[in-house]
Enzyme design. Structure first.
Site, PDB file in Angstrom:
ATOM      1  N   GLU A  16      42.465  45.795  48.300  1.00  0.00           N
ATOM      2  CA  GLU A  16      42.763  46.007  46.869  1.00  0.00           C
ATOM      3  C   GLU A  16      43.530  47.321  46.723  1.00  0.00           C
ATOM      4  O   GLU A  16      43.184  48.313  47.374  1.00  0.00           O
ATOM      5  CB  GLU A  16      41.474  46.103  46.040  1.00  0.00           C
ATOM      6  CG  GLU A  16      41.782  46.338  44.546  1.00  0.00           C
ATOM      7  CD  GLU A  16      40.546  46.675  43.717  1.00  0.00           C
ATOM      8  OE1 GLU A  16      39.824  45.741  43.338  1.00  0.00           O
ATOM      9  OE2 GLU A  16      40.331  47.882  43.449  1.00  0.00           O
ATOM     10  N   THR A  48      45.080  45.775  40.806  1.00  0.00           N
ATOM     11  CA  THR A  48      44.239  45.872  39.611  1.00  0.00           C
ATOM     12  C   THR A  48      45.083  45.941  38.330  1.00  0.00           C
ATOM     13  O   THR A  48      46.293  46.186  38.371  1.00  0.00           O
ATOM     14  CB  THR A  48      43.297  47.093  39.666  1.00  0.00           C
ATOM     15  OG1 THR A  48      44.094  48.263  39.616  1.00  0.00           O
ATOM     16  CG2 THR A  48      42.433  47.078  40.913  1.00  0.00           C
ATOM     17  N   ALA A  51      42.194  47.804  31.912  1.00  0.00           N
ATOM     18  CA  ALA A  51      41.402  47.047  30.932  1.00  0.00           C
ATOM     19  C   ALA A  51      41.982  47.144  29.522  1.00  0.00           C
ATOM     20  O   ALA A  51      41.774  46.263  28.691  1.00  0.00           O
ATOM     21  CB  ALA A  51      39.962  47.533  30.943  1.00  0.00           C
ATOM     22  N   ARG A 107      37.225  39.977  32.670  1.00  0.00           N
ATOM     23  CA  ARG A 107      37.061  40.380  31.273  1.00  0.00           C
ATOM     24  C   ARG A 107      37.506  41.830  31.056  1.00  0.00           C
ATOM     25  O   ARG A 107      38.175  42.160  30.107  1.00  0.00           O
ATOM     26  CB  ARG A 107      35.597  40.233  30.874  1.00  0.00           C
ATOM     27  CG  ARG A 107      35.363  40.454  29.405  1.00  0.00           C
ATOM     28  CD  ARG A 107      33.910  40.707  29.122  1.00  0.00           C
ATOM     29  NE  ARG A 107      33.493  42.012  29.604  1.00  0.00           N
ATOM     30  CZ  ARG A 107      32.251  42.444  29.581  1.00  0.00           C
ATOM     31  NH1 ARG A 107      31.295  41.668  29.116  1.00  0.00           N
ATOM     32  NH2 ARG A 107      31.944  43.649  30.025  1.00  0.00           N
ATOM     33  N   ASP A 109      36.199  46.116  30.906  1.00  0.00           N
ATOM     34  CA  ASP A 109      35.246  46.860  30.077  1.00  0.00           C
ATOM     35  C   ASP A 109      36.046  47.674  29.074  1.00  0.00           C
ATOM     36  O   ASP A 109      37.098  48.212  29.410  1.00  0.00           O
ATOM     37  CB  ASP A 109      34.409  47.807  30.946  1.00  0.00           C
ATOM     38  CG  ASP A 109      33.492  47.034  31.861  1.00  0.00           C
ATOM     39  OD1 ASP A 109      32.886  46.049  31.403  1.00  0.00           O
ATOM     40  OD2 ASP A 109      33.394  47.400  33.051  1.00  0.00           O
ATOM     41  N   TYR A 145      28.762  39.799  41.295  1.00  0.00           N
ATOM     42  CA  TYR A 145      28.020  41.059  41.374  1.00  0.00           C
ATOM     43  C   TYR A 145      26.755  40.898  42.217  1.00  0.00           C
ATOM     44  O   TYR A 145      25.755  40.337  41.740  1.00  0.00           O
ATOM     45  CB  TYR A 145      27.674  41.512  39.937  1.00  0.00           C
ATOM     46  CG  TYR A 145      28.943  41.670  39.119  1.00  0.00           C
ATOM     47  CD1 TYR A 145      29.600  42.887  39.090  1.00  0.00           C
ATOM     48  CD2 TYR A 145      29.518  40.579  38.470  1.00  0.00           C
ATOM     49  CE1 TYR A 145      30.802  43.017  38.404  1.00  0.00           C
ATOM     50  CE2 TYR A 145      30.728  40.698  37.786  1.00  0.00           C
ATOM     51  CZ  TYR A 145      31.360  41.926  37.757  1.00  0.00           C
ATOM     52  OH  TYR A 145      32.564  42.057  37.094  1.00  0.00           O
ATOM     53  N   LYS A 165      32.103  29.891  36.115  1.00  0.00           N
ATOM     54  CA  LYS A 165      33.429  30.296  36.609  1.00  0.00           C
ATOM     55  C   LYS A 165      33.996  29.207  37.512  1.00  0.00           C
ATOM     56  O   LYS A 165      35.164  28.842  37.428  1.00  0.00           O
ATOM     57  CB  LYS A 165      33.347  31.642  37.359  1.00  0.00           C
ATOM     58  CG  LYS A 165      33.060  32.821  36.425  1.00  0.00           C
ATOM     59  CD  LYS A 165      33.136  34.193  37.095  1.00  0.00           C
ATOM     60  CE  LYS A 165      32.626  35.262  36.128  1.00  0.00           C
ATOM     61  NZ  LYS A 165      32.818  36.637  36.556  1.00  0.00           N
ATOM     62  N   GLN A 176      31.752  42.687  43.610  1.00  0.00           N
ATOM     63  CA  GLN A 176      31.717  44.123  43.319  1.00  0.00           C
ATOM     64  C   GLN A 176      31.280  44.829  44.606  1.00  0.00           C
ATOM     65  O   GLN A 176      30.649  44.210  45.473  1.00  0.00           O
ATOM     66  CB  GLN A 176      30.692  44.353  42.200  1.00  0.00           C
ATOM     67  CG  GLN A 176      30.493  45.776  41.748  1.00  0.00           C
ATOM     68  CD  GLN A 176      31.754  46.365  41.182  1.00  0.00           C
ATOM     69  OE1 GLN A 176      32.643  46.740  41.948  1.00  0.00           O
ATOM     70  NE2 GLN A 176      31.837  46.456  39.871  1.00  0.00           N
TER      71      GLN A 176
HETATM   72  P1  FAD Z   1      32.584  38.247  32.752  1.00  0.00           P
HETATM   73  O1  FAD Z   1      32.742  37.185  33.777  1.00  0.00           O
HETATM   74  O2  FAD Z   1      33.021  37.922  31.367  1.00  0.00           O
HETATM   75  O3  FAD Z   1      31.060  38.684  32.778  1.00  0.00           O
HETATM   76  C1  FAD Z   1      30.588  39.746  31.961  1.00  0.00           C
HETATM   77  C2  FAD Z   1      29.143  39.422  31.551  1.00  0.00           C
HETATM   78  O4  FAD Z   1      29.137  38.242  30.740  1.00  0.00           O
HETATM   79  C3  FAD Z   1      28.235  39.101  32.733  1.00  0.00           C
HETATM   80  O5  FAD Z   1      26.963  39.544  32.405  1.00  0.00           O
HETATM   81  C4  FAD Z   1      28.285  37.577  32.830  1.00  0.00           C
HETATM   82  O6  FAD Z   1      27.111  37.051  33.446  1.00  0.00           O
HETATM   83  C5  FAD Z   1      28.399  37.177  31.363  1.00  0.00           C
HETATM   84  N1  FAD Z   1      29.180  35.953  31.141  1.00  0.00           N
HETATM   85  C6  FAD Z   1      30.329  35.556  31.753  1.00  0.00           C
HETATM   86  N2  FAD Z   1      30.772  34.408  31.231  1.00  0.00           N
HETATM   87  C7  FAD Z   1      29.877  34.063  30.272  1.00  0.00           C
HETATM   88  C8  FAD Z   1      29.793  32.982  29.348  1.00  0.00           C
HETATM   89  N3  FAD Z   1      30.734  32.027  29.321  1.00  0.00           N
HETATM   90  N4  FAD Z   1      28.750  32.945  28.485  1.00  0.00           N
HETATM   91  C9  FAD Z   1      27.808  33.926  28.497  1.00  0.00           C
HETATM   92  N5  FAD Z   1      27.825  34.976  29.338  1.00  0.00           N
HETATM   93  C10 FAD Z   1      28.858  35.046  30.208  1.00  0.00           C
HETATM   94  N6  FAD Z   1      38.180  45.885  35.706  1.00  0.00           N
HETATM   95  C11 FAD Z   1      39.409  46.228  35.248  1.00  0.00           C
HETATM   96  O7  FAD Z   1      39.514  46.786  34.170  1.00  0.00           O
HETATM   97  N7  FAD Z   1      40.542  45.966  35.981  1.00  0.00           N
HETATM   98  C12 FAD Z   1      40.489  45.340  37.181  1.00  0.00           C
HETATM   99  O8  FAD Z   1      41.526  45.119  37.813  1.00  0.00           O
HETATM  100  C13 FAD Z   1      39.196  44.970  37.698  1.00  0.00           C
HETATM  101  N8  FAD Z   1      39.077  44.353  38.898  1.00  0.00           N
HETATM  102  C14 FAD Z   1      37.832  43.950  39.340  1.00  0.00           C
HETATM  103  C15 FAD Z   1      37.740  43.263  40.554  1.00  0.00           C
HETATM  104  C16 FAD Z   1      36.488  42.851  41.034  1.00  0.00           C
HETATM  105  C17 FAD Z   1      36.398  42.104  42.339  1.00  0.00           C
HETATM  106  C18 FAD Z   1      35.312  43.136  40.284  1.00  0.00           C
HETATM  107  C19 FAD Z   1      33.971  42.722  40.814  1.00  0.00           C
HETATM  108  C20 FAD Z   1      35.411  43.819  39.071  1.00  0.00           C
HETATM  109  C21 FAD Z   1      36.663  44.222  38.587  1.00  0.00           C
HETATM  110  N9  FAD Z   1      36.803  44.886  37.366  1.00  0.00           N
HETATM  111  C22 FAD Z   1      38.051  45.255  36.905  1.00  0.00           C
HETATM  112  C23 FAD Z   1      35.614  45.241  36.579  1.00  0.00           C
HETATM  113  C24 FAD Z   1      35.226  44.135  35.556  1.00  0.00           C
HETATM  114  O9  FAD Z   1      36.233  44.014  34.570  1.00  0.00           O
HETATM  115  C25 FAD Z   1      33.897  44.540  34.919  1.00  0.00           C
HETATM  116  O10 FAD Z   1      32.892  44.472  35.894  1.00  0.00           O
HETATM  117  C26 FAD Z   1      33.488  43.788  33.657  1.00  0.00           C
HETATM  118  O11 FAD Z   1      32.285  44.404  33.153  1.00  0.00           O
HETATM  119  C27 FAD Z   1      33.126  42.336  33.847  1.00  0.00           C
HETATM  120  O12 FAD Z   1      34.197  41.583  34.191  1.00  0.00           O
HETATM  121  P2  FAD Z   1      33.984  40.028  34.554  1.00  0.00           P
HETATM  122  O13 FAD Z   1      35.304  39.426  34.717  1.00  0.00           O
HETATM  123  O14 FAD Z   1      32.992  39.867  35.623  1.00  0.00           O
HETATM  124  O15 FAD Z   1      33.336  39.565  33.163  1.00  0.00           O
END
Ligand code: FAD
Length: 292
Positions: A16, A48, A51, A107, A109, A145, A165, A176
């Site tokens: 990455e 990356t 956000a 998604r 943060d 995670y 997903k 993560q």
């Molecule tokens: P989601 O999948 O939306 O999950 C967030 C929360 O919502 C979780 O608790 C999940 O269980 C819950 N959830 C998901 N879908 C649903 C649903 N349909 N209904 C109800 N609950 C649901 N951040 C950046 O800003 N830029 C990046 O480039 C970046 N790269 C990353 C790469 C990796 C490999 C990882 C692990 C994280 C990365 N992040 C990045 C951080 C990430 O954006 C944060 O961890 C954020 O808090 C969650 O993103 P997510 O896509 O997992 O969210």
């Protein structure tokens, strides 16, 4: 090439990188880093995305550079928290035009200084995946995670969303960072029990400095195993020792993961090609045998 097609044949080796802030860094550095990373023959390099949605063009530009100049597939991160459908469609159209085929749908943060509504249009990565799956033809990936996402009530609830997903078109997952492999093994075990069949690639972040340790503690909340904790407490003021510990610990984690059948190895390089090089050189023969 689509990364899921590579994963059908083998375990992957990947890195990455992030687009540097053009205001306080030399943009040429990241291109030098990518050129250096190429010699370790990664299957893909992920880039990356901010956000806030700002500087999204930098992510696309780096992915295009990888596409055209580096012998690795680019994987474009795309966070949807700050975007609406129109923004996503504009980015997806650019990716299509550039021939970028792989998207890590996230998604994000809410950034501290973000003005406006976050999560107004897309509330979860699954909604972004659904949109991309219906409108476009990308190879989609999602985040997962090993210790559970901070907002999830339980690990099972968190893993249930991983099933969503997969149902929304994710073809592989990247974890993560974590420092205790047992969390990864538990994630994989429960995920398989819950019907998740897609590859789950562990993400490894070598903890090479005390500054990084503090950052990780605040950001990702990863559990630091006792043995590593003791070493960090003892050597935190010794830069060289911290570097050695970080590299050695990452190597130890990777060997264990490979021996236990992990679906690949993804290294969070923090744009430091030297870290990737140190790891590669120490276990070059293992990587060549297990990940090619
Ligand atoms: P989601 O999948 O939306 O999950 C967030 C929360 O919502 C979780 O608790 C999940 O269980 C819950 N959830 C998901 N879908 C649903 C649903 N349909 N209904 C109800 N609950 C649901 N951040 C950046 O800003 N830029 C990046 O480039 C970046 N790269 C990353 C790469 C990796 C490999 C990882 C692990 C994280 C990365 N992040 C990045 C951080 C990430 O954006 C944060 O961890 C954020 O808090 C969650 O993103 P997510 O896509 O997992 O969210």
């Amino acid at each position: 090439m689509r990364i899921n097609d590579i994963l059908k044949k083998k375990r992957t080796f990947s890195f990455e990188v992030f687009p540097p802030n053009p205001e306080n860094s030399n943009i040429q550095d990241i291109y030098n880093t990518l050129d250096a990373l190429q010699q370790f023959r990664p299957d893909f390099i992920s880039v990356t995305f901010k956000a806030s949605g700002d500087f999204s063009q930098n992510t696309i530009d780096l992915a295009c550079y990888i596409q055209h100049h580096i012998a690795a597939e680019p994987l474009v991160h795309l966070t949807c928290g700050a975007l609406d459908e129109h923004d996503v469609d504009a980015l997806a159209a650019k990716m299509q035009t550039e021939g970028l085929e792989n998207v890590l749908a996230l998604r994000g943060d809410k950034p501290a200084n973000f003005e406006g509504d976050y999560l107004k249009h897309f509330k979860h990565s699954t909604e972004l995946m659904d949109h991309l799956r219906q409108q476009y033809d990308f190879c989609l990936a999602g985040a997962c995670y090993p210790e559970g996402h901070i907002e999830s009530e339980s690990i099972r609830e968190d893993i249930a969303t991983l099933k969503l997903k997969q149902d929304m078109g994710a073809q592989f997952l990247i974890t993560q960072l974590f420092y205790d492999n047992n969390f990864y093994y538990r994630l994989v075990r429960v995920a398989r029990q819950m019907g998740i069949t897609i590859p789950i690639i562990p993400g490894i972040m070598p903890l090479t400095s005390a500054v990084m340790f503090n950052k990780i503690k605040n950001m990702a909340g990863a559990t630091i195993p006792f043995e590593l904790r003791v070493l960090i407490d003892r050597f935190r003021d010794d830069k060289q020792a911290m570097y050695e510990i970080g590299i050695s610990y990452a190597v130890h984690q990777i060997l264990d993961l490979l021996a236990n059948g992990a679906d690949g190895i993804h290294i969070y390089t923090m744009n430091n090609a030297r870290v990737a090089e140190e790891i590669y050189r120490r276990i070059q023969n293992v990587i060549e045998k297990e990940l090619r």
